[in-house]
Design a protein around this motif. Structure first.
Motif, PDB file in Angstrom:
ATOM      1  N   ASP A  39      75.738  40.797  -4.055  1.00  0.00           N
ATOM      2  CA  ASP A  39      75.814  41.174  -2.647  1.00  0.00           C
ATOM      3  C   ASP A  39      74.602  40.612  -1.905  1.00  0.00           C
ATOM      4  O   ASP A  39      73.474  40.663  -2.399  1.00  0.00           O
ATOM      5  CB  ASP A  39      75.838  42.695  -2.495  1.00  0.00           C
ATOM      6  CG  ASP A  39      77.091  43.310  -3.110  1.00  0.00           C
ATOM      7  OD1 ASP A  39      78.003  42.551  -3.472  1.00  0.00           O
ATOM      8  OD2 ASP A  39      77.143  44.550  -3.226  1.00  0.00           O
ATOM      9  N   ARG A  40      74.825  40.094  -0.699  1.00  0.00           N
ATOM     10  CA  ARG A  40      73.750  39.502   0.085  1.00  0.00           C
ATOM     11  C   ARG A  40      73.787  40.047   1.516  1.00  0.00           C
ATOM     12  O   ARG A  40      74.843  40.091   2.140  1.00  0.00           O
ATOM     13  CB  ARG A  40      73.880  37.980   0.120  1.00  0.00           C
ATOM     14  CG  ARG A  40      73.781  37.306  -1.244  1.00  0.00           C
ATOM     15  CD  ARG A  40      73.986  35.805  -1.104  1.00  0.00           C
ATOM     16  NE  ARG A  40      74.017  35.146  -2.410  1.00  0.00           N
ATOM     17  CZ  ARG A  40      72.942  34.697  -3.047  1.00  0.00           C
ATOM     18  NH1 ARG A  40      71.748  34.828  -2.487  1.00  0.00           N
ATOM     19  NH2 ARG A  40      73.046  34.110  -4.231  1.00  0.00           N
ATOM     20  N   VAL A  41      72.639  40.440   2.039  1.00  0.00           N
ATOM     21  CA  VAL A  41      72.532  40.834   3.444  1.00  0.00           C
ATOM     22  C   VAL A  41      72.654  39.582   4.297  1.00  0.00           C
ATOM     23  O   VAL A  41      71.985  38.580   4.039  1.00  0.00           O
ATOM     24  CB  VAL A  41      71.185  41.525   3.726  1.00  0.00           C
ATOM     25  CG1 VAL A  41      71.034  41.809   5.220  1.00  0.00           C
ATOM     26  CG2 VAL A  41      71.068  42.820   2.920  1.00  0.00           C
ATOM     27  N   PHE A  42      73.521  39.597   5.295  1.00  0.00           N
ATOM     28  CA  PHE A  42      73.725  38.391   6.088  1.00  0.00           C
ATOM     29  C   PHE A  42      73.357  38.540   7.556  1.00  0.00           C
ATOM     30  O   PHE A  42      73.409  37.570   8.326  1.00  0.00           O
ATOM     31  CB  PHE A  42      75.171  37.893   5.964  1.00  0.00           C
ATOM     32  CG  PHE A  42      76.222  38.835   6.511  1.00  0.00           C
ATOM     33  CD1 PHE A  42      76.616  38.773   7.832  1.00  0.00           C
ATOM     34  CD2 PHE A  42      76.839  39.765   5.673  1.00  0.00           C
ATOM     35  CE1 PHE A  42      77.603  39.617   8.325  1.00  0.00           C
ATOM     36  CE2 PHE A  42      77.828  40.609   6.150  1.00  0.00           C
ATOM     37  CZ  PHE A  42      78.212  40.538   7.479  1.00  0.00           C
ATOM     38  N   ALA A  43      72.951  39.734   7.981  1.00  0.00           N
ATOM     39  CA  ALA A  43      72.564  39.912   9.378  1.00  0.00           C
ATOM     40  C   ALA A  43      71.617  41.094   9.511  1.00  0.00           C
ATOM     41  O   ALA A  43      71.620  42.008   8.676  1.00  0.00           O
ATOM     42  CB  ALA A  43      73.793  40.128  10.259  1.00  0.00           C
ATOM     43  N   LYS A  44      70.815  41.045  10.541  1.00  0.00           N
ATOM     44  CA  LYS A  44      69.970  42.174  10.917  1.00  0.00           C
ATOM     45  C   LYS A  44      70.463  42.645  12.282  1.00  0.00           C
ATOM     46  O   LYS A  44      70.693  41.829  13.184  1.00  0.00           O
ATOM     47  CB  LYS A  44      68.501  41.751  10.991  1.00  0.00           C
ATOM     48  CG  LYS A  44      67.549  42.897  11.311  1.00  0.00           C
ATOM     49  CD  LYS A  44      66.120  42.379  11.486  1.00  0.00           C
ATOM     50  CE  LYS A  44      65.538  41.927  10.156  1.00  0.00           C
ATOM     51  NZ  LYS A  44      64.097  41.538  10.318  1.00  0.00           N
ATOM     52  N   ILE A  45      70.642  43.956  12.426  1.00  0.00           N
ATOM     53  CA  ILE A  45      71.210  44.506  13.655  1.00  0.00           C
ATOM     54  C   ILE A  45      70.225  45.481  14.284  1.00  0.00           C
ATOM     55  O   ILE A  45      69.697  46.360  13.600  1.00  0.00           O
ATOM     56  CB  ILE A  45      72.537  45.233  13.357  1.00  0.00           C
ATOM     57  CG1 ILE A  45      73.537  44.260  12.706  1.00  0.00           C
ATOM     58  CG2 ILE A  45      73.119  45.839  14.634  1.00  0.00           C
ATOM     59  CD1 ILE A  45      74.830  44.924  12.281  1.00  0.00           C
ATOM     60  N   ILE A  94      69.556  48.219   8.484  1.00  0.00           N
ATOM     61  CA  ILE A  94      69.291  47.464   7.262  1.00  0.00           C
ATOM     62  C   ILE A  94      70.110  46.192   7.226  1.00  0.00           C
ATOM     63  O   ILE A  94      69.677  45.165   6.733  1.00  0.00           O
ATOM     64  CB  ILE A  94      69.602  48.328   6.018  1.00  0.00           C
ATOM     65  CG1 ILE A  94      68.653  49.525   5.968  1.00  0.00           C
ATOM     66  CG2 ILE A  94      69.494  47.502   4.741  1.00  0.00           C
ATOM     67  CD1 ILE A  94      68.957  50.498   4.837  1.00  0.00           C
ATOM     68  N   GLY A  95      71.287  46.239   7.798  1.00  0.00           N
ATOM     69  CA  GLY A  95      72.113  45.039   7.864  1.00  0.00           C
ATOM     70  C   GLY A  95      73.305  45.113   6.929  1.00  0.00           C
ATOM     71  O   GLY A  95      73.242  45.708   5.854  1.00  0.00           O
ATOM     72  N   PRO A  96      74.408  44.489   7.328  1.00  0.00           N
ATOM     73  CA  PRO A  96      75.605  44.476   6.491  1.00  0.00           C
ATOM     74  C   PRO A  96      75.436  43.531   5.310  1.00  0.00           C
ATOM     75  O   PRO A  96      74.653  42.573   5.361  1.00  0.00           O
ATOM     76  CB  PRO A  96      76.689  43.963   7.444  1.00  0.00           C
ATOM     77  CG  PRO A  96      75.929  43.111   8.411  1.00  0.00           C
ATOM     78  CD  PRO A  96      74.588  43.757   8.585  1.00  0.00           C
ATOM     79  N   GLU A  97      76.168  43.798   4.245  1.00  0.00           N
ATOM     80  CA  GLU A  97      76.110  42.972   3.043  1.00  0.00           C
ATOM     81  C   GLU A  97      77.480  42.378   2.732  1.00  0.00           C
ATOM     82  O   GLU A  97      78.517  42.969   3.039  1.00  0.00           O
ATOM     83  CB  GLU A  97      75.643  43.790   1.836  1.00  0.00           C
ATOM     84  CG  GLU A  97      74.210  44.260   1.908  1.00  0.00           C
ATOM     85  CD  GLU A  97      73.781  44.958   0.629  1.00  0.00           C
ATOM     86  OE1 GLU A  97      74.663  45.294  -0.192  1.00  0.00           O
ATOM     87  OE2 GLU A  97      72.578  45.168   0.445  1.00  0.00           O
ATOM     88  N   THR A  98      77.464  41.216   2.114  1.00  0.00           N
ATOM     89  CA  THR A  98      78.696  40.627   1.615  1.00  0.00           C
ATOM     90  C   THR A  98      79.180  41.418   0.406  1.00  0.00           C
ATOM     91  O   THR A  98      78.468  42.278  -0.125  1.00  0.00           O
ATOM     92  CB  THR A  98      78.462  39.178   1.176  1.00  0.00           C
ATOM     93  OG1 THR A  98      77.582  39.175   0.041  1.00  0.00           O
ATOM     94  CG2 THR A  98      77.864  38.349   2.295  1.00  0.00           C
ATOM     95  N   GLN A  99      80.355  41.097  -0.053  1.00  0.00           N
ATOM     96  CA  GLN A  99      80.821  41.562  -1.350  1.00  0.00           C
ATOM     97  C   GLN A  99      80.565  40.456  -2.366  1.00  0.00           C
ATOM     98  O   GLN A  99      80.132  39.353  -2.007  1.00  0.00           O
ATOM     99  CB  GLN A  99      82.302  41.925  -1.286  1.00  0.00           C
ATOM    100  CG  GLN A  99      82.592  43.114  -0.376  1.00  0.00           C
ATOM    101  CD  GLN A  99      84.056  43.504  -0.371  1.00  0.00           C
ATOM    102  OE1 GLN A  99      84.874  42.939  -1.087  1.00  0.00           O
ATOM    103  NE2 GLN A  99      84.399  44.472   0.450  1.00  0.00           N
TER     104      GLN A  99
END
Length: 213
Positions: free
Chosen positions: A77-83, A98-103
């Motif tokens: 899993d990788r965080v791809f954005a900061k909100i 914290i930001g959303p993560e990929t699957q």
């Protein structure tokens, strides 16, 4: 089939006439995010597992398959954005999510991933592109996107008037802006007048060239 000036087949990318995925060559697969269905993603990546490269087209407003697609691009899993969001308990103050993560999965594609973007990439399309860019061997090709990701907040005024703003700030995990700036692009391709007149898709042509390298 009509050929481009460099003898590359012209491929018209309209969702009405094109499936969500197809093989462009024996080594190159193509996925159109505008028509991609969640139930077919696993089947598509299984079909493309031995391809040298997969081109993923986000020059559109994609379906809600972002997370399911990234499952087949990452082994973790990788965080791809900061909100950053407004603090409603303290007007004028914001806080970072914290930001959303990929699957992810052990079946992640091991070849090259080429993401296509342009001025038609806006909002959810840009958010999707940011997630796809977490793939280990990824190249983003195209021209500047809208720079308008984030949710939409609508304000109603007396007299029936409305206005809207983006209610969330979106940036890359390292602090690079996507709002106002657009998606980060590795290889910029601006469609030429000659190419447009000839009906060529110069962004896709460049992607196929990179895929074959």
């Amino acid at each position: 089939m009509k050929l481009a000036q460099n003898d590359m087949p012209l491929i018209v990318l309209t969702p009405e006439t094109n499936p969500s995925a197809k093989s462009l060559t024996d080594e190159v697969g193509y996925i159109n995010m505008i028509s991609l269905g969640g139930k077919e993603i696993g089947k598509i990546f299984k079909q493309f597992k031995d391809k040298k490269a997969i081109i993923i087209d986000v020059r559109n407003y994609p379906t809600q398959t972002l997370y399911r697609t990234t499952q087949f691009l990452n082994t973790q899993d990788r965080v791809f954005a900061k909100i950053y969001k407004p603090n409603f308990n303290y007007p004028g103050k914001f806080f970072f999510d914290i930001g959303p993560e990929t699957q992810s999965s052990k079946r992640a594609f091991e070849g090259k991933v080429i993401v296509l973007v342009n001025q038609e990439s806006i909002s959810w399309s840009e958010f999707t592109a940011m997630a796809l860019q977490t793939a280990p061997n990824v190249i983003t090709v195209g021209n500047q996107t809208a720079g308008a990701d984030g949710n939409v907040v609508v304000f109603n005024y007396l007299g029936g008037y409305q206005t809207a703003i983006s209610g969330l700030g979106i940036m890359y995990p390292d602090g690079r802006l996507s709002q106002r700036e657009g998606i980060a692009i590795d290889i910029e391709i601006q469609p030429s007048i000659e190419g447009l007149r000839a009906g060529r898709d110069e962004v896709l042509e460049k992607a196929i060239e990179l895929a074959k390298q």
